[in-house]
Design an enzyme around this catalytic site. Sequence first.
Site, PDB file in Angstrom:
ATOM      1  N   CYS A 113       0.814  -1.223   0.000  1.00 30.54           N
ATOM      2  CA  CYS A 113       0.000   0.000   0.000  1.00 30.54           C
ATOM      3  C   CYS A 113       0.846   1.271   0.000  1.00 30.54           C
ATOM      4  CB  CYS A 113      -0.940  -0.010   1.191  1.00 30.54           C
ATOM      5  SG  CYS A 113      -1.797  -1.567   1.351  1.00 30.54           S
ATOM      6  N   HIS A 162      -3.228   6.722   2.444  1.00 32.92           N
ATOM      7  CA  HIS A 162      -3.713   5.441   1.920  1.00 32.92           C
ATOM      8  C   HIS A 162      -5.083   5.176   2.557  1.00 32.92           C
ATOM      9  CE1 HIS A 162      -4.279   1.364   0.973  1.00 32.92           C
ATOM     10  NE2 HIS A 162      -3.944   0.893   2.161  1.00 32.92           N
ATOM     11  N   ASN A 199     -10.321  -0.354   0.407  1.00 33.51           N
ATOM     12  CA  ASN A 199      -8.856  -0.276   0.356  1.00 33.51           C
ATOM     13  C   ASN A 199      -8.378  -0.834  -0.983  1.00 33.51           C
ATOM     14  OD1 ASN A 199      -6.118  -0.853   0.605  1.00 33.51           O
ATOM     15  ND2 ASN A 199      -6.268  -1.526   2.738  1.00 33.51           N
TER      16      ASN A 199
HETATM   17  N1  ACO Z   1     -18.144  -8.400  10.307  1.00 40.58           N
HETATM   18  C1  ACO Z   1     -18.499  -8.626  11.586  1.00 40.58           C
HETATM   19  N2  ACO Z   1     -17.605  -8.929  12.548  1.00 40.58           N
HETATM   20  C2  ACO Z   1     -16.321  -8.994  12.186  1.00 40.58           C
HETATM   21  C3  ACO Z   1     -15.881  -8.765  10.876  1.00 40.58           C
HETATM   22  C4  ACO Z   1     -16.862  -8.464   9.917  1.00 40.58           C
HETATM   23  N3  ACO Z   1     -16.547  -8.218   8.624  1.00 40.58           N
HETATM   24  N4  ACO Z   1     -14.535  -8.890  10.839  1.00 40.58           N
HETATM   25  C5  ACO Z   1     -14.133  -9.180  12.080  1.00 40.58           C
HETATM   26  N5  ACO Z   1     -15.199  -9.257  12.895  1.00 40.58           N
HETATM   27  C6  ACO Z   1     -15.241  -9.559  14.334  1.00 40.58           C
HETATM   28  C7  ACO Z   1     -14.006 -10.275  14.807  1.00 40.58           C
HETATM   29  O1  ACO Z   1     -14.109 -11.665  14.574  1.00 40.58           O
HETATM   30  C8  ACO Z   1     -14.005  -9.939  16.289  1.00 40.58           C
HETATM   31  O2  ACO Z   1     -14.908 -10.772  16.936  1.00 40.58           O
HETATM   32  P1  ACO Z   1     -14.592 -11.342  18.414  1.00 40.58           P
HETATM   33  O3  ACO Z   1     -14.471 -10.124  19.274  1.00 40.58           O
HETATM   34  O4  ACO Z   1     -15.769 -12.203  18.709  1.00 40.58           O
HETATM   35  O5  ACO Z   1     -13.293 -12.088  18.271  1.00 40.58           O
HETATM   36  C9  ACO Z   1     -14.594  -8.523  16.328  1.00 40.58           C
HETATM   37  O6  ACO Z   1     -15.267  -8.333  15.045  1.00 40.58           O
HETATM   38  C10 ACO Z   1     -13.550  -7.440  16.477  1.00 40.58           C
HETATM   39  O7  ACO Z   1     -12.484  -7.710  15.596  1.00 40.58           O
HETATM   40  P2  ACO Z   1     -11.236  -6.790  15.542  1.00 40.58           P
HETATM   41  O8  ACO Z   1     -10.211  -7.369  14.610  1.00 40.58           O
HETATM   42  O9  ACO Z   1     -10.820  -6.467  16.926  1.00 40.58           O
HETATM   43  O10 ACO Z   1     -11.867  -5.489  14.871  1.00 40.58           O
HETATM   44  P3  ACO Z   1     -11.228  -4.079  14.678  1.00 40.58           P
HETATM   45  O11 ACO Z   1     -12.044  -3.079  15.351  1.00 40.58           O
HETATM   46  O12 ACO Z   1      -9.743  -4.083  14.940  1.00 40.58           O
HETATM   47  O13 ACO Z   1     -11.416  -3.849  13.112  1.00 40.58           O
HETATM   48  C11 ACO Z   1     -10.169  -3.980  11.083  1.00 40.58           C
HETATM   49  C12 ACO Z   1     -10.814  -4.752  12.190  1.00 40.58           C
HETATM   50  C13 ACO Z   1     -11.249  -3.211  10.322  1.00 40.58           C
HETATM   51  C14 ACO Z   1      -9.466  -4.947  10.128  1.00 40.58           C
HETATM   52  C15 ACO Z   1      -9.145  -2.954  11.652  1.00 40.58           C
HETATM   53  O14 ACO Z   1      -8.314  -3.623  12.576  1.00 40.58           O
HETATM   54  C16 ACO Z   1      -8.286  -2.310  10.593  1.00 40.58           C
HETATM   55  O15 ACO Z   1      -8.768  -1.522   9.791  1.00 40.58           O
HETATM   56  N6  ACO Z   1      -6.986  -2.568  10.607  1.00 40.58           N
HETATM   57  C17 ACO Z   1      -6.067  -1.950   9.663  1.00 40.58           C
HETATM   58  C18 ACO Z   1      -6.099  -2.603   8.344  1.00 40.58           C
HETATM   59  C19 ACO Z   1      -5.244  -1.802   7.382  1.00 40.58           C
HETATM   60  O16 ACO Z   1      -4.986  -0.643   7.571  1.00 40.58           O
HETATM   61  N7  ACO Z   1      -4.782  -2.396   6.317  1.00 40.58           N
HETATM   62  C20 ACO Z   1      -3.983  -1.596   5.407  1.00 40.58           C
HETATM   63  C21 ACO Z   1      -2.670  -2.103   5.205  1.00 40.58           C
HETATM   64  S1  ACO Z   1      -2.669  -3.686   4.528  1.00 40.58           S
HETATM   65  C22 ACO Z   1      -3.102  -3.536   2.935  1.00 40.58           C
HETATM   66  O17 ACO Z   1      -3.669  -2.576   2.580  1.00 40.58           O
HETATM   67  C23 ACO Z   1      -2.832  -4.666   1.976  1.00 40.58           C
END
Ligand code: ACO
Length: 313
Positions: free
Chosen positions: A112, A239, A269
């Site tokens: 990214c 990004h 993304n």
């Molecule tokens: N729908 C419903 N629930 C979900 C989903 C979904 N799509 N995905 C995950 N959950 C659940 C999880 O299983 C978890 O459940 P649990 O508490 O029972 O275990 C709960 O939601 C919370 O999950 P977290 O991973 O803690 O959620 P978070 O608030 O951290 O959000 C996310 C996840 C959106 C991926 C966030 O961490 C994020 O944006 N991270 C950065 C990603 C990023 O920036 N990537 C860019 C670089 S990589 C690239 O671009 C190739």
Amino acid sequence: MDGIKVLSTGYYAPENILDNFDLEKMVETSDDWIVSRTGIKKRHISKGEDCTEMAYQAALQAIEKIDKNKIGIIICATMTPDYFTPSTACLLQERLGLNDHEVMCFDLSAACSGFVYALTVAQALLKNTKDKYALVVGSEELSKIIDFTDRNTCVLFGDGAGAVVVSQGDGLFASYCNSAGNIGALKAPAINNKEDNHYLTMAGQEVFKFAVKVIPESINAILEKTGLEFDDIAYVVCHQANYRIIKNVYKKMKAEPEKFYMNLQEYGNTSAASIPLALGEMNAKGMLKSGDKIICVGFGGGLTWGATLIEWS
Ligand code: ACO
């Protein structure tokens, strides 16, 4: 001369849209969850357009009004190329009809952060390539490496491309590029392969924490290198991964939210494509005026991160 001039922009996203309600029917998720955790409402998903085709459509727009014979460099930032070789850039050269003169073509892999890295490389090459233009593209067909049964990733990503043509110029340019190859947060080992173990995986929370640390670090590095104040900056184009990441950054920096352009609600993304796609969209909307200083910030797999400052001409 170490500055650059942005001559033109272009962007492309497939017509086919996958919105959060479509995803509700595919995995255990909800529009509420996706919007509140990421800000994403829909994403454009390829229906036949491959990485090269999307890059081509964006590049075609970008080169429409410029002297094509002056293009001497084509760099395509991507982590989803159609081939390891020939590079997407070489395929673009052929399709754009630019193989009748000397052109250096190659792809750049920095996930990214790809576009920020590619712009930095283009600026360095232009210093030694008098009177030439560089076509810098970010294109991603992420849908081919996404497991659409994995709710942790399939709600986040989309396909698209963006392109800019740059030349040497008076516009201010600064760059900060960094990496930490010892942290393995992402894995996307193969292309054009739908087997389970070739899908993209991501440690979401780790990447989130990493992003909110390195974005302000990258912006501050640019300000330090140029002696500019944050008030001098017209826009920050991060990004587009998650609105909570961007919100966290502008709160931390006590900055106006309006300075941080966001279109992730529309595209999700799109990795290396997200910054040039945003720049193309901003340009098309007439948001950018001569003299505007824009900081582009990338972060992602590698890990890689960094920022470039460009001055709109
Ligand atoms: N729908 C419903 N629930 C979900 C989903 C979904 N799509 N995905 C995950 N959950 C659940 C999880 O299983 C978890 O459940 P649990 O508490 O029972 O275990 C709960 O939601 C919370 O999950 P977290 O991973 O803690 O959620 P978070 O608030 O951290 O959000 C996310 C996840 C959106 C991926 C966030 O961490 C994020 O944006 N991270 C950065 C990603 C990023 O920036 N990537 C860019 C670089 S990589 C690239 O671009 C190739």
